[in-house]
Design a protein around this motif. Sequence first.
Motif, mmCIF file in Angstrom:
data_model
loop_
_atom_site.group_PDB
_atom_site.id
_atom_site.type_symbol
_atom_site.label_atom_id
_atom_site.label_comp_id
_atom_site.label_asym_id
_atom_site.label_seq_id
_atom_site.Cartn_x
_atom_site.Cartn_y
_atom_site.Cartn_z
ATOM 1 N N TYR A 123 74.030 34.862 10.318
ATOM 2 C CA TYR A 123 73.970 36.315 10.531
ATOM 3 C C TYR A 123 74.179 36.689 11.997
ATOM 4 O O TYR A 123 74.509 37.834 12.305
ATOM 5 C CB TYR A 123 72.646 36.884 10.028
ATOM 6 C CG TYR A 123 72.540 36.991 8.525
ATOM 7 C CD1 TYR A 123 73.612 37.414 7.752
ATOM 8 C CD2 TYR A 123 71.348 36.695 7.870
ATOM 9 C CE1 TYR A 123 73.519 37.519 6.378
ATOM 10 C CE2 TYR A 123 71.239 36.793 6.493
ATOM 11 C CZ TYR A 123 72.332 37.205 5.745
ATOM 12 O OH TYR A 123 72.216 37.308 4.381
ATOM 13 N N ALA A 124 73.958 35.731 12.893
ATOM 14 C CA ALA A 124 74.214 36.008 14.315
ATOM 15 C C ALA A 124 75.654 36.486 14.524
ATOM 16 O O ALA A 124 75.928 37.293 15.414
ATOM 17 C CB ALA A 124 73.969 34.752 15.146
ATOM 18 N N HIS A 125 76.547 35.979 13.670
ATOM 19 C CA HIS A 125 77.979 36.253 13.864
ATOM 20 C C HIS A 125 78.462 37.483 13.103
ATOM 21 O O HIS A 125 79.597 37.908 13.281
ATOM 22 C CB HIS A 125 78.796 35.034 13.420
ATOM 23 C CG HIS A 125 78.239 33.732 13.905
ATOM 24 N ND1 HIS A 125 78.101 33.442 15.251
ATOM 25 C CD2 HIS A 125 77.747 32.650 13.247
ATOM 26 C CE1 HIS A 125 77.553 32.230 15.380
ATOM 27 N NE2 HIS A 125 77.333 31.735 14.180
ATOM 28 N N THR A 126 77.597 38.003 12.223
ATOM 29 C CA THR A 126 78.079 39.060 11.312
ATOM 30 C C THR A 126 77.204 40.304 11.250
ATOM 31 O O THR A 126 77.696 41.354 10.821
ATOM 32 C CB THR A 126 78.158 38.521 9.858
ATOM 33 O OG1 THR A 126 76.828 38.145 9.438
ATOM 34 C CG2 THR A 126 79.096 37.331 9.744
ATOM 35 N N SER A 127 75.918 40.202 11.624
ATOM 36 C CA SER A 127 74.993 41.264 11.199
ATOM 37 C C SER A 127 74.732 42.335 12.255
ATOM 38 O O SER A 127 73.871 42.197 13.127
ATOM 39 C CB SER A 127 73.659 40.672 10.752
ATOM 40 O OG SER A 127 72.800 41.718 10.326
ATOM 41 N N VAL A 128 75.442 43.441 12.109
ATOM 42 C CA VAL A 128 75.147 44.621 12.925
ATOM 43 C C VAL A 128 73.755 45.145 12.557
ATOM 44 O O VAL A 128 73.019 45.643 13.406
ATOM 45 C CB VAL A 128 76.224 45.702 12.705
ATOM 46 C CG1 VAL A 128 75.890 46.988 13.455
ATOM 47 C CG2 VAL A 128 77.597 45.175 13.141
ATOM 48 N N ALA A 129 73.365 44.978 11.299
ATOM 49 C CA ALA A 129 72.072 45.507 10.836
ATOM 50 C C ALA A 129 70.896 44.770 11.494
ATOM 51 O O ALA A 129 69.909 45.406 11.899
ATOM 52 C CB ALA A 129 71.985 45.414 9.313
ATOM 53 N N ILE A 130 70.994 43.447 11.629
ATOM 54 C CA ILE A 130 69.916 42.717 12.331
ATOM 55 C C ILE A 130 69.945 43.074 13.815
ATOM 56 O O ILE A 130 68.908 43.282 14.449
ATOM 57 C CB ILE A 130 70.028 41.193 12.093
ATOM 58 C CG1 ILE A 130 69.728 40.881 10.613
ATOM 59 C CG2 ILE A 130 69.057 40.423 12.997
ATOM 60 C CD1 ILE A 130 69.892 39.413 10.225
ATOM 61 N N HIS A 131 71.123 43.175 14.379
ATOM 62 C CA HIS A 131 71.254 43.647 15.777
ATOM 63 C C HIS A 131 70.523 44.967 15.962
ATOM 64 O O HIS A 131 69.727 45.145 16.884
ATOM 65 C CB HIS A 131 72.744 43.803 16.116
ATOM 66 C CG HIS A 131 73.007 44.580 17.377
ATOM 67 N ND1 HIS A 131 73.012 45.968 17.419
ATOM 68 C CD2 HIS A 131 73.255 44.182 18.642
ATOM 69 C CE1 HIS A 131 73.258 46.367 18.655
ATOM 70 N NE2 HIS A 131 73.401 45.307 19.418
ATOM 71 N N ASP A 132 70.772 45.924 15.061
ATOM 72 C CA ASP A 132 70.180 47.260 15.206
ATOM 73 C C ASP A 132 68.660 47.208 15.045
ATOM 74 O O ASP A 132 67.936 47.924 15.744
ATOM 75 C CB ASP A 132 70.789 48.227 14.187
ATOM 76 C CG ASP A 132 72.249 48.562 14.509
ATOM 77 O OD1 ASP A 132 72.742 48.163 15.591
ATOM 78 O OD2 ASP A 132 72.904 49.218 13.675
ATOM 79 N N ALA A 133 68.183 46.336 14.155
ATOM 80 C CA ALA A 133 66.720 46.185 13.976
ATOM 81 C C ALA A 133 66.098 45.619 15.252
ATOM 82 O O ALA A 133 65.032 46.076 15.696
ATOM 83 C CB ALA A 133 66.426 45.271 12.787
ATOM 84 N N LEU A 134 66.757 44.643 15.867
ATOM 85 C CA LEU A 134 66.222 44.039 17.107
ATOM 86 C C LEU A 134 66.213 45.052 18.251
ATOM 87 O O LEU A 134 65.354 45.008 19.132
ATOM 88 C CB LEU A 134 67.050 42.808 17.498
ATOM 89 C CG LEU A 134 66.906 41.588 16.586
ATOM 90 C CD1 LEU A 134 67.904 40.501 16.996
ATOM 91 C CD2 LEU A 134 65.481 41.032 16.612
ATOM 92 N N LYS A 135 67.185 45.969 18.236
ATOM 93 C CA LYS A 135 67.264 46.998 19.285
ATOM 94 C C LYS A 135 66.028 47.888 19.313
ATOM 95 O O LYS A 135 65.679 48.458 20.347
ATOM 96 C CB LYS A 135 68.489 47.896 19.035
ATOM 97 C CG LYS A 135 69.764 47.363 19.630
ATOM 98 C CD LYS A 135 69.749 47.593 21.128
ATOM 99 C CE LYS A 135 71.095 47.320 21.752
ATOM 100 N NZ LYS A 135 70.994 47.279 23.220
#
Length: 142
Positions: free
Chosen positions: A76-88
């Motif tokens: 998911y590190a390579h694909t997930s905008v959704a996890i990125h946004d949650a971490l933000k």
Amino acid sequence: MKILVINGPNLNMLGQREKEFYGEMTLEQINGEVKKVASELGFDVEFFQSNSEGAIIDTIQGSQNFSGIVINPGAYAHTSVAIHDALKVVKIPVIEVHMSNVFAREPFRHTIITGRAASAFIAGMGYKSYIAALYALKLLLT
Ligand code: DQA
């Protein structure tokens, strides 16, 4: 201080999968080593693993009571905008870890989306990437 260690998809298969990249240890054994070092550093630690993007996001959203997060988002590190946004959204330090050096592997692993939302990024140290992340959190939190 309590920290949360999140592991993403296929990391429950450590010990069986691509040992040339990830070594022989199971996730349970790695978590045991993490727990030991965490307690030496004065951290309580909680572990979460899921193969589901949504469950990882729910866990990140529920992390208000932790002092820091260590996350290996797996693929998911390579694909997930959704996890990125949650971490933000989280206000605590987040250390993204990868056991392998993703930049020395296939080109599709060179794009890191989630890591843009992390405080720091550690890759290529095998299970010791998690241990290094604990020291990184210690440095950031004291
Ligand atoms: C990984 C690297 C990812 O590219 C891969 O999909 C994984 C493991 C690592 O720890 O090196 O599942 O996150």
